[in-house]
Every structure is written in C-alpha cells, then in structure tokens.
Motif scaffolding. Structure first.
Motif, PDB file in Angstrom:
ATOM      1  N   TRP A 185      -0.005   4.579  -0.734  1.00 36.76           N
ATOM      2  CA  TRP A 185       1.454   4.726  -0.683  1.00 36.76           C
ATOM      3  C   TRP A 185       2.130   3.846  -1.730  1.00 36.76           C
ATOM      4  O   TRP A 185       3.078   4.273  -2.400  1.00 36.76           O
ATOM      5  CB  TRP A 185       1.956   4.332   0.705  1.00 36.76           C
ATOM      6  CG  TRP A 185       3.452   4.207   0.745  1.00 36.76           C
ATOM      7  CD1 TRP A 185       4.358   5.203   0.915  1.00 36.76           C
ATOM      8  CD2 TRP A 185       4.210   3.002   0.558  1.00 36.76           C
ATOM      9  NE1 TRP A 185       5.635   4.712   0.863  1.00 36.76           N
ATOM     10  CE2 TRP A 185       5.577   3.351   0.634  1.00 36.76           C
ATOM     11  CE3 TRP A 185       3.872   1.684   0.331  1.00 36.76           C
ATOM     12  CZ2 TRP A 185       6.590   2.421   0.502  1.00 36.76           C
ATOM     13  CZ3 TRP A 185       4.883   0.743   0.200  1.00 36.76           C
ATOM     14  CH2 TRP A 185       6.227   1.115   0.290  1.00 36.76           C
ATOM     15  N   SER A 189       4.635   4.970  -4.723  1.00 34.25           N
ATOM     16  CA  SER A 189       5.989   4.414  -4.800  1.00 34.25           C
ATOM     17  C   SER A 189       6.250   3.766  -6.149  1.00 34.25           C
ATOM     18  O   SER A 189       7.357   3.856  -6.699  1.00 34.25           O
ATOM     19  CB  SER A 189       6.206   3.389  -3.683  1.00 34.25           C
ATOM     20  OG  SER A 189       6.103   3.986  -2.408  1.00 34.25           O
ATOM     21  N   LEU A 201       7.608  11.173   0.357  1.00 37.51           N
ATOM     22  CA  LEU A 201       7.461   9.748   0.082  1.00 37.51           C
ATOM     23  C   LEU A 201       8.487   8.940   0.876  1.00 37.51           C
ATOM     24  O   LEU A 201       8.207   7.814   1.310  1.00 37.51           O
ATOM     25  CB  LEU A 201       7.627   9.495  -1.422  1.00 37.51           C
ATOM     26  CG  LEU A 201       7.009   8.215  -1.994  1.00 37.51           C
ATOM     27  CD1 LEU A 201       5.539   8.104  -1.639  1.00 37.51           C
ATOM     28  CD2 LEU A 201       7.187   8.181  -3.507  1.00 37.51           C
ATOM     29  N   PHE A 205       7.579   6.189   3.911  1.00 30.80           N
ATOM     30  CA  PHE A 205       8.047   4.804   3.941  1.00 30.80           C
ATOM     31  C   PHE A 205       8.288   4.345   5.376  1.00 30.80           C
ATOM     32  O   PHE A 205       7.971   3.213   5.747  1.00 30.80           O
ATOM     33  CB  PHE A 205       9.319   4.657   3.110  1.00 30.80           C
ATOM     34  CG  PHE A 205       9.933   3.288   3.176  1.00 30.80           C
ATOM     35  CD1 PHE A 205       9.264   2.181   2.680  1.00 30.80           C
ATOM     36  CD2 PHE A 205      11.172   3.097   3.773  1.00 30.80           C
ATOM     37  CE1 PHE A 205       9.820   0.914   2.756  1.00 30.80           C
ATOM     38  CE2 PHE A 205      11.735   1.838   3.850  1.00 30.80           C
ATOM     39  CZ  PHE A 205      11.054   0.743   3.345  1.00 30.80           C
TER      40      PHE A 205
END
Length: 664
Positions: A185, A189, A201, A205
C-alpha cells in the motif's frame, strides 16, 4: 513505564488549596469493544505528518532475518530510526499491564510517539521493537555450553526457564507477513496516483489505519507473552487483525487492477501520440493489453470476416466511426453511402485515391451484445466485433473528444489525425467533401456561398436547414413551372418519402419579390462570370457553375436546383427533371435502398437526361465554302514579318452539352 502505571489507576489525586480530593478517571476502552469507525477516528487523530525518516527497506530486512530466518543482505551503514527509539518502545510494551484496555493505551502511546512517521513505518518500527526481544531470546537459546559469555547472558535472561508458546511464534511470523501488505500500500501511495484513476487506494487507506492499529496492538500483546509478564489470548488479536487484513488485500487487488489500467492508458497514449502507423494506432485502441490469441477483436466487412484482421488497414486512410449503439441509424446509413461512393468513378480526386480510404466502426458495446449484432447486420463498411471493455476508451474520450455522441476522426496511413471529426463535413457535403478534410468543407462552402447569397436575395422566405432537401426552380415557361410545382407537392406527401423520413421544401426563384429580383439574380451570376481571377482551384469550379447556370437559363422549359442543406447536389434541365419527378413511382423504392433521396434522384435523372438526349440530337453545322465574313471577325497573321489578313477556310459549330456534367 510510568505512563502505564499511572494510566492504570482508576482515580486521580487533585490538589486544591490545602486539601486533596479524589476524582474518578474515565475508564480506558477495551479495543475489542470498539467498532472500526471508532478505531479509525482515534487512530487518525494520532497522526501528524510523515516528516521523520525511516529506512523501511533496511529495517524490514533485519526483522525478516530475525523472525523469518531470511538471508537478506544487511547494510553496513546505520539506519533510521535510532536504537533508542526501538528500545523505548520495547520497554513500554514490556511494562504494559495484563489487560486489554492497557494494550489499547500502549498502542495509542506508540502511535503518539511515532506521530511524525509514515503509517508503514509506525507498524514496522513497532515490530522491530518486538524483534529486539524475540531475536535475543532466539539467539541466546542457541549458545553452546562452552560459551561463557553467551551462557551468562542466557542465564541472566532466564532463557532456560522461559518457554515461548507456539501462538507467539505464529503471531509474530504473521505480523511480519502482514507488513508486506502494508508495504505494498505504501508503495502505491508513494507513486502519487490520481484518486480518480485509482479510487480503491482511498478505500485502502481506511483499511490501513485498522491494520496498523491491530498490528501494533497484537505486537504489544505478543511482547508481553514473550517476556512472560502476561498471558494474552493472542488468537483474539489475530482474528481482528485478519479481518482488517482481508479488507486491505481486497482493496489492494483492486488497486493493482486499476494501476494496471493506468499503465495501459500511459502505454496507449504513448502510441496514440507517436504511432508507427495506422495499424499500430488501431491496435492500441482496440486490442486488450493482456490478450490471449482468441481474445483479440474480430474485423468484419459487412457480415464477412476479414481474415487479415487489423492488417487490412495498412497503408490506408481510415475514417474511424466511434459511437454508442443508440440512435446511430442515420450515421450508419450515411457511411454506407460514403463507402459505396468511394468505389465509384472517378477513382482519384485532389491527388487522393478513393480506394485508399476505409471506414471502420468501433462501437461502444457496453454489454449490449444483441443490439450490436442487430446494427452490425446493416453495416457494409468495416466493423470491430468485441465484447469486453474497450482498452482505449479513456484515450478516445480525452484525445479524440468522444462525449457519447458519434464522431468520425480521419487518420492518415501514418496514424496522424487528418481531421478531428469528419462527420460534420460528411453530413453536410457527402462524397463531394472527399478526402474529408476541414479545408475541403471550407472550399465547398466557398464554392457555393456566392450562389446562395444571390438565391437568398431573389427568393423571399427561403430557409435552408441541413437535414432538408430543397428544390429551387425557375424559367420563362409558366406551364412548366405550374406542373413542376404540382409534382413536387405530390412527392412531398408520398408515403415512401414519409417512411424514409425525407423532408422536401421548394421555392420558385423570385416569386413574391419585386419584378427585378430574377433579372438581378442573373446579373449577379453574370458578374461572377466576369471575375477572371482564377487564383485557386475553387475559382475554376465557380466558373464551371456559372457556365452551367447560363446554359440552364436558356432551357425553354425551365430549370431546377436540388440541394440538401447548403450542399447543392444537382443543377437540372427542365424536361429531364420534370419527367424524373413525374415518374417517381418508377424509382421510389430506390429512396430507401440508396441511403438518400438525392442519390436515388440523381440515378434516375441522369438516365432520363440521356434518354432525352438520344431523341433530340444536337446540331452540327459546317460552314465550309460559305461566305464567312459576317460569321467571324478578321484575324491578322500573328507572324510579325507578315501581318496580312488570314483567310477563313472552315467554320464548325458543334453542341457539346452532353459531354460533361457541368457542360450544358
């Protein structure tokens, strides 16, 4: 350590004046009683920024070597954060009292202490702090009995008396594996994708906040059990962490697919901006990026499969028809007509070969398979058959300005755009606009504008609408004019015309206007004839039109002009055009077959004109041996050494108005 001890107290001592009062403190929450939204709120508020440096790659390699027994290379240089940060967190976890709410409190303390680190760094630093204790235990348990220093440390840490349970080892191993998802992740990002391109995305989060929280909480509990100061039921922490990880991995899979689409878009855009040729461009638009042999779209010409596939367009100009499946019957009919006209004579125009122009339909199917097949059965040009999402749809919308309305960009054999949307010029001018550049439409507008200006002045109430056919007629024979108007009135109401959705308007030149309107019209035409400029090819075309108009003026019956919108289709002689309308029953079926009233009209009119010409041959007069002094002016010999008057030996008069469409 003091934090844990003080925070565990249920009361607070408050000094007021000379007295001391005891006030109850708010009870710390049990993390297992909190729902995801509550955890998200408190975790997010504990974050400030990502300013602090953490060498996550080096730190992960160290943790992996300790917990997973990996053989990752170790950097000889130092890394961030410092040992003191790791040791402080380790001590805080060891000193946590055995209670779920105390685990929550320590977890929040760690998040506050690491508030200036990124989310992946928060989790990894906490796991690394656990690895200090875990690695020491594993390492000390392996010393041989003859190693005095090692055995001394071993006894000092009570390694021989401590037994690490399987659930601790399993959870610690799982924590390190979970971090790989967090790291994935973090990588996505850091690449800075637009949320509109990778919407998952944003959802990931929220899952990250939960995963980081439960990773730290599980690490705190594991540390207590490892050291022996607590005996948490670690399966409870693993269950909550697993639920959060499952959500995260689902979002990451979506992110991976969406990022793949972004990369595909970048690749397609690169090809569109600098294609090798037209085939390269078409492949980028319609071929799936991860295609199997059978997944590539099929190319049909009408109902016939094109075995060469996309290669059939090599070295061709391509009119790329892009549309949805609703309300495109008119466009299909028009392009069918253009396809047929491209195969007719003359084969060349304006230095372009008509046979080098192909029409390809890329439909936006969107799952409507049967509707597409129904439309495809009426198509005579090339069409792409596919039933997956169009790979180049985003590029089509951004670069080709497709906004759910049909467009027809024109591409050269090299794949460059020749006209962003040729549909407008095709709708207005048809095949006359070949090769369908914007400039071709502009030339046609200029070619006829002067005539329309004269027609508007001479004909009150004249209205031109691009989807309507217009007959403008005139002449000196009142009987012909009356009969011609009657035929038009009957055809306009004909059932075939109504079914073909054809609208016909008609106007008599000068009717209802001042008596001098018709003479003024012909004076205007005469003035155009006197313009000898002829600087451009369009000027030559205008002179041909002027010549033909004067020929029509001399027709004893009358004349007519047929246009669709501003596109003047035919300049017609009186007898031939009248008989064409009078015999409409003979050719009315062609109106539906030929994709246009004007095309069916022209076919019958030309045949009728030839028929009349055959019954009324033109004159040929030979004036040999006639006294010709009154026939032709005297001409002196152009030889400067002579200069005498030349004798007339022969004079021929021949009518040639049947030789050329624009010859009278």
């Amino acid at each position: 350590m003091a934090l844990s001890i003080a925070a565990s107290s249920a009361t607070t001592m408050v000094q007021q004046g000379g007295t001391t009062s005891v006030q109850p403190r708010a009870t710390l929450p049990n993390p297992f009683d909190l729902n995801d939204d509550q955890i998200l709120d408190i975790v997010y508020l504990a974050h400030l920024n990502d300013d602090e440096t953490c060498d996550t790659n080096s730190l992960y390699n160290l943790v992996s070597n300790i917990v997973l027994r990996s053989q990752s290379p170790i950097s000889a240089t130092g890394f961030k954060p410092e040992f003191s940060t790791l040791k402080l967190i380790s001590c805080q976890m060891i000193s946590t009292r055995e209670a779920a709410h105390c685990v929550h409190q320590t977890t929040m303390w760690i998040l506050q202490h690491l508030k200036c680190y990124s989310w992946d760094a928060k989790a990894l630093i906490t796991i690394a702090s656990l690895s200090l204790e875990y690695g020491s235990f594993v390492h000390l348990s392996q010393f041989q009995t003859n190693d005095v220093l090692g055995n001394s440390l071993k006894q000092l840490n009570h390694v021989q008396n401590r037994k690490v349970s399987a659930d601790v080892i399993e959870l610690v191993t799982y924590l390190v594996q979970v971090f790989l998802h967090i790291k994935e992740w973090a990588r996505y990002s850091a690449d800075g994708y637009d949320p509109e391109d990778v919407p998952s995305l944003t959802e990931a989060f929220q899952a990250i906040l939960l995963v980081v929280y439960w990773t730290i909480a599980a690490t705190v509990a594991s540390t207590g059990n490892l050291v022996g100061v607590s005996s948490y039921k670690l399966s409870e922490y693993r269950v909550r962490l697993s639920i959060a990880v499952k959500k995260l991995t689902t979002y990451l899979a979506e992110c991976n697919e969406q990022i793949g689409n972004v990369q595909d878009y970048v690749d397609i855009r690169r090809v569109i901006e600098k294609p090798k040729d037209i085939v390269d461009l078409l492949k980028a638009l319609i071929y799936p990026r991860k295609a199997t042999q059978n997944a590539n779209p099929k190319i049909f010409e009408g109902t016939n499969l094109v075995r060469e596939g996309i290669e059939v367009f090599k070295q061709k100009h391509v009119l790329l028809f892009i549309s949805g499946l609703y309300s495109v019957d008119d466009e299909i009919s028009l392009l069918n007509s253009i396809r047929d006209r491209l195969q007719e004579d003359p084969k060349e125009a304006k230095n372009f070969n008509k046979e080098d122009f192909k029409i390809l339909w890329i439909p936006i199917v969107e799952g409507r398979k049967e509707q597409f097949k129904s439309l495809k059965s009426n198509v005579r040009f090339y069409v792409v058959e596919y039933f997956f999402e169009l790979p180049g749809l985003k590029i089509v919308k951004e670069k080709l300005k497709y906004e759910n309305q049909p467009i027809v960009p024109l591409f050269t054999p090299k794949g460059t755009i020749m006209n962003e949307n040729a549909l407008d010029v095709i709708f207005e001018w048809g095949i006359e606009a070949f090769p369908f550049r914007k400039s071709d439409g502009a030339d046609l507008t200029l070619k006829w504008k002067w005539l329309w200006d004269l027609l508007f002045k001479a004909t009150p109430g004249l209205q031109v609408k691009k989807d309507r056919y217009i007959f403008i007629y005139g002449g000196n024979n009142s009987t012909w004019i009356q009969n011609f108007a009657q035929e038009l009135s009957q055809i306009k109401r004909n059932e075939t015309i109504q079914r073909a959705d054809v609208i016909i308007d008609y106007y008599q030149l000068g009717k209802g206007e001042a008596n001098n309107s018709v003479p003024s019209f012909w004076i205007g035409v005469e003035r155009k004839k006197q313009n000898k400029k002829h600087q451009e090819s369009v000027d030559c075309e205008i002179q041909k039109i002027v010549k033909y108009l004067f020929c029509l003026k001399r027709d004893p019956q009358g004349w007519a002009i047929l246009s669709k919108g501003h596109n003047i289709k035919h300049l017609c002689h009186g007898q031939a055009v009248y008989q064409t309308l009078n015999e409409f029953q003979n050719w009315k079926g062609k109106v539906l077959e030929k994709e246009g009233f004007d095309i069916a009209f022209k076919e019958y009119y030309e045949a009728k004109k030839k028929e009349i010409s055959a019954t009324q041959p033109c004159e040929f007069i030979n004036l040999d041996n006639y006294g010709t002094s009154s026939v032709i002016a005297t001409i002196t010999c152009p030889n400067p050494s002579c200069g005498r008057v030349m004798e007339v030996s022969s004079v021929n008069y021949k009518c040639c108005h049947r030789d050329d469409g624009l010859n009278c």
